[in-house]
Design an enzyme around this catalytic site. Sequence first.
Site, short mmCIF file in Angstrom:
data_model
loop_
_atom_site.label_atom_id
_atom_site.label_comp_id
_atom_site.label_asym_id
_atom_site.label_seq_id
_atom_site.Cartn_x
_atom_site.Cartn_y
_atom_site.Cartn_z
N ARG A 1 32.58 -34.76 -28.60
CA ARG A 1 33.33 -33.60 -28.10
C ARG A 1 32.38 -32.79 -27.22
O ARG A 1 31.18 -32.70 -27.52
CB ARG A 1 33.85 -32.74 -29.26
CG ARG A 1 34.61 -31.49 -28.79
CD ARG A 1 35.48 -30.85 -29.87
NE ARG A 1 34.77 -30.28 -30.98
CZ ARG A 1 34.70 -30.81 -32.20
NH1 ARG A 1 35.30 -31.95 -32.46
NH2 ARG A 1 34.02 -30.21 -33.16
N HIS B 1 41.65 -23.34 -26.87
CA HIS B 1 42.35 -22.22 -27.51
C HIS B 1 41.84 -20.94 -26.89
O HIS B 1 40.78 -20.92 -26.26
CB HIS B 1 42.08 -22.24 -29.03
CG HIS B 1 40.62 -22.41 -29.39
ND1 HIS B 1 39.73 -21.37 -29.39
CD2 HIS B 1 39.89 -23.51 -29.71
CE1 HIS B 1 38.53 -21.80 -29.72
NE2 HIS B 1 38.59 -23.11 -29.92
N ASP C 1 28.99 -28.34 -33.12
CA ASP C 1 29.98 -27.36 -32.68
C ASP C 1 29.59 -26.05 -33.35
O ASP C 1 29.80 -25.88 -34.55
CB ASP C 1 31.38 -27.83 -33.12
CG ASP C 1 32.49 -26.90 -32.65
OD1 ASP C 1 32.20 -25.75 -32.25
OD2 ASP C 1 33.67 -27.34 -32.68
N GLU D 1 37.67 -28.15 -24.56
CA GLU D 1 36.94 -28.96 -25.54
C GLU D 1 37.57 -30.32 -25.82
O GLU D 1 37.94 -30.61 -26.97
CB GLU D 1 36.78 -28.19 -26.84
CG GLU D 1 38.07 -27.60 -27.41
CD GLU D 1 37.82 -26.90 -28.74
OE1 GLU D 1 37.26 -27.55 -29.63
OE2 GLU D 1 38.17 -25.72 -28.88
N HIS E 1 39.37 -18.54 -32.74
CA HIS E 1 40.72 -18.95 -32.32
C HIS E 1 41.46 -17.63 -32.12
O HIS E 1 42.05 -17.09 -33.05
CB HIS E 1 41.39 -19.82 -33.37
CG HIS E 1 40.68 -21.13 -33.57
ND1 HIS E 1 40.88 -21.93 -34.67
CD2 HIS E 1 39.78 -21.79 -32.81
CE1 HIS E 1 40.12 -23.01 -34.58
NE2 HIS E 1 39.44 -22.95 -33.46
N ASP F 1 28.47 -9.46 -58.53
CA ASP F 1 28.24 -8.25 -57.74
C ASP F 1 27.61 -8.55 -56.37
O ASP F 1 27.03 -7.69 -55.74
CB ASP F 1 27.36 -7.26 -58.52
CG ASP F 1 26.02 -7.85 -58.88
OD1 ASP F 1 25.83 -9.08 -58.69
OD2 ASP F 1 25.14 -7.10 -59.35
N HIS G 1 36.43 -30.86 -38.37
CA HIS G 1 35.86 -29.62 -38.89
C HIS G 1 34.86 -29.89 -40.01
O HIS G 1 34.81 -29.19 -41.02
CB HIS G 1 36.97 -28.66 -39.35
CG HIS G 1 37.69 -28.01 -38.21
ND1 HIS G 1 38.87 -27.34 -38.33
CD2 HIS G 1 37.39 -27.95 -36.88
CE1 HIS G 1 39.26 -26.89 -37.15
NE2 HIS G 1 38.37 -27.25 -36.26
N TYR H 1 37.35 -39.61 -30.58
CA TYR H 1 36.83 -39.90 -31.92
C TYR H 1 37.33 -41.28 -32.32
O TYR H 1 38.55 -41.48 -32.44
CB TYR H 1 37.32 -38.84 -32.91
CG TYR H 1 37.17 -37.44 -32.37
CD1 TYR H 1 35.99 -36.72 -32.53
CD2 TYR H 1 38.21 -36.85 -31.63
CE1 TYR H 1 35.85 -35.44 -31.99
CE2 TYR H 1 38.08 -35.58 -31.09
CZ TYR H 1 36.91 -34.88 -31.27
OH TYR H 1 36.77 -33.62 -30.73
N ASP I 1 31.73 -20.43 -28.59
CA ASP I 1 32.19 -21.65 -29.26
C ASP I 1 31.80 -22.84 -28.38
O ASP I 1 32.46 -23.12 -27.39
CB ASP I 1 33.72 -21.54 -29.43
CG ASP I 1 34.32 -22.71 -30.19
OD1 ASP I 1 33.57 -23.54 -30.71
OD2 ASP I 1 35.57 -22.78 -30.25
N HIS J 1 43.50 -33.51 -30.98
CA HIS J 1 43.61 -32.05 -30.91
C HIS J 1 43.87 -31.62 -29.48
O HIS J 1 43.87 -32.44 -28.57
CB HIS J 1 42.36 -31.39 -31.49
CG HIS J 1 41.07 -31.74 -30.78
ND1 HIS J 1 40.74 -31.25 -29.54
CD2 HIS J 1 40.04 -32.55 -31.13
CE1 HIS J 1 39.56 -31.72 -29.18
NE2 HIS J 1 39.11 -32.52 -30.12
N GLU K 1 32.39 -28.99 -25.44
CA GLU K 1 33.17 -27.74 -25.44
C GLU K 1 32.43 -26.62 -24.73
O GLU K 1 31.27 -26.35 -25.03
CB GLU K 1 33.45 -27.31 -26.89
CG GLU K 1 34.13 -25.96 -27.01
CD GLU K 1 34.57 -25.62 -28.43
OE1 GLU K 1 33.91 -26.07 -29.38
OE2 GLU K 1 35.58 -24.91 -28.56
N1 GLY Z 1 34.82 -24.55 -33.64
C1 GLY Z 1 36.20 -24.73 -33.79
C2 GLY Z 1 36.80 -25.07 -32.52
O1 GLY Z 1 36.15 -25.57 -31.65
O2 GLY Z 1 37.94 -24.80 -32.29
MN MN Z 2 34.12 -25.37 -31.36
MN MN Z 3 36.88 -24.36 -30.00
#
Ligand code: GLY
Ligand code: MN
Ligand code: MN
Length: 440
Positions: free
Chosen positions: A406, A354, A260, A384, A361, A39, A243, A388, A271, A350, A408
Site C-alpha cells: 500500500r 477518505h 501505515d 492510498e 477518517h 486508577d 489493519h 494484497y 496518515d 478497500h 498512502e
Molecule cells: N490508517 C488507516 C487508514 O489508512 O485508513
Molecule cells: Mn493509513
Molecule cells: Mn488512510
Amino acid sequence: MIHIPKAEYIRRRKALMAQMVPNSIAILPAAAVAIRNRDVEHVYRQDSDFQYLSGFPEPEAVIVLMPGRQHGEYVLFCRERNAERELWDGLRAGTEGAVRDFGADDAFPITDIDDILPGLIEGRDRVYSAMGSNAEFDRHLMEWINVIRSKAHLGAQPPNEFVALDHLLHDMRLYKSAAEVKVMREAARISCAAHVRAMQASRAGLHEFSLEAELDYEFRKGGAKMPAYGSIVAAGRNSCILHYQQNDALLKDGDLVLIDAGCEIDCYASDITRTWPVNGKFSPEQKAIYEIVLASQEAAFAQIAPNKHWNQAHEATVQVITAGLVRLGLLQGDVDELIASEAYKPFYMHRAGHWLGMDVHDVGEYKVGGEWRVLEVGMALTVEPGIYISPDNQNVAKKWRGIGVRIEDDVVVTKQGCEILTGGVPKAVAEIEALMAAAR
Ligand code: GLY
Ligand code: MN
Ligand code: MN
C-alpha cells in the site's frame, strides 16, 4: 510549535452561530477521561468537535453557544482551579482562564451546570447537540430539559426542537483553512521523517516493534503527543492484513514491510503508508506489484482537483490496478469486464482514500443528494491504493503469495489540483533502495 491560532477558534464559533436559527442554543461536552485499568487513565484526547470550537484541552467541560445573546454568546463550563488536584494532576485553566485564555464570554464551574444550564436553555426554541454520540450526555440534556418542563406552569418555555449539530459542524470541518493546512503540513512533515527513519533502520532480524519504536521516536521528538491511530507495522504476510496492529513479528530477509502510521499535531492527523523491502532491495515480484500500486496512485492524483467528483480518484486506481494484474497474469480477461464484475476485489478490497483532518477518517459527507461529492478547494483526503495477495490464494503462482503493498499520501485540494502534504518520504523504487543502501 505550530498550532491553530486563537482567532481561528473565534472565527469558527461565529461561523457556526451564523448558521444556527435565531433563538437557538448549541451544547457540546468535552471528551470523558477513559480509564485504562483501575486508577490508570488513557492519554487524554479532546473530542474533535469540542476542540474545533474551543481549543480547550481539558475534560469535564461543556461549550454553550447562544447566538445573539446580549450577555455573551459563548459560555464555557469547566473545572475550577484546585491546588490539591493541580499538585497531583497538572494545571487547570479554571473559569478565569477560560475567559482570559480561551475566549469564553463567561465561564462557570462544571459542578454548577445543573443549576445554571436549564436557565440558559429556557426560552430558546431549538437545541443543537451531538445527539446519539454520548449516551450519558444525552441523558443529562433530557434532565435539564425536564427541569424546564417541570416549571412550565410558572411560565417556563422548554425548547421543542432538537437538532443534530453534526450536519453543520462536520461540513465546516471538511473545508480546511490556511491555518489548518499549516498544522496538517507539520504533522505530515514529522510523519515523513518517521517513515524515513524506519526505512533507514530496517534490517532482517529486528522485529516489527523495533521499527514502531523508530516511528514513535520521531513523532515525540517532533512534538506530537501521540500517533493519530494505532501504527501498523506489518512484515511479510502480515502486510496482507489491512489493519494489522500486533507489530511483534520478526523482520525477515526477502520480505516486504508495510508501515501505515502518522502522528497528530494539535489534534490534526497525518496518515502515511510506505512499503519497502526489509533488506533494502525489492525482488522482481515485489517490484512488479509495487510499480502498479505507485502508478495507480499517480493516476489518482490526476483526478483530484476542483469539480472532479469524490469517486474519480478511486476509479482511476481500480483501472490501473486491474490492468496491471492482467499484465502480470494474476487476473485473466478483459479489463473493463473484470472491473465491472469486481474481479480485482480479492486483491484491492478497500477504497482509494477518505477525508482527513482532526479525525484520521474525518467527518464530512461523501455523497450529497445521492451523488458523489464534488471536490472543492480546502478539502483534505488520503490517496492510498494497495494490492494484497493473500498467502492462501491458490489461484496465483506461489511466488506472488503474501505480497502486500500500500502507498498512502495526504493531499489538500487546491485551485490547480492538489498539494501533496507527504512528499517528504521517498516512494519510487530507486529512491527507496538508494535511501536504504546509504543507511547500511
Ligand atoms: N490508517 C488507516 C487508514 O489508512 O485508513
Ligand atoms: Mn493509513
Ligand atoms: Mn488512510
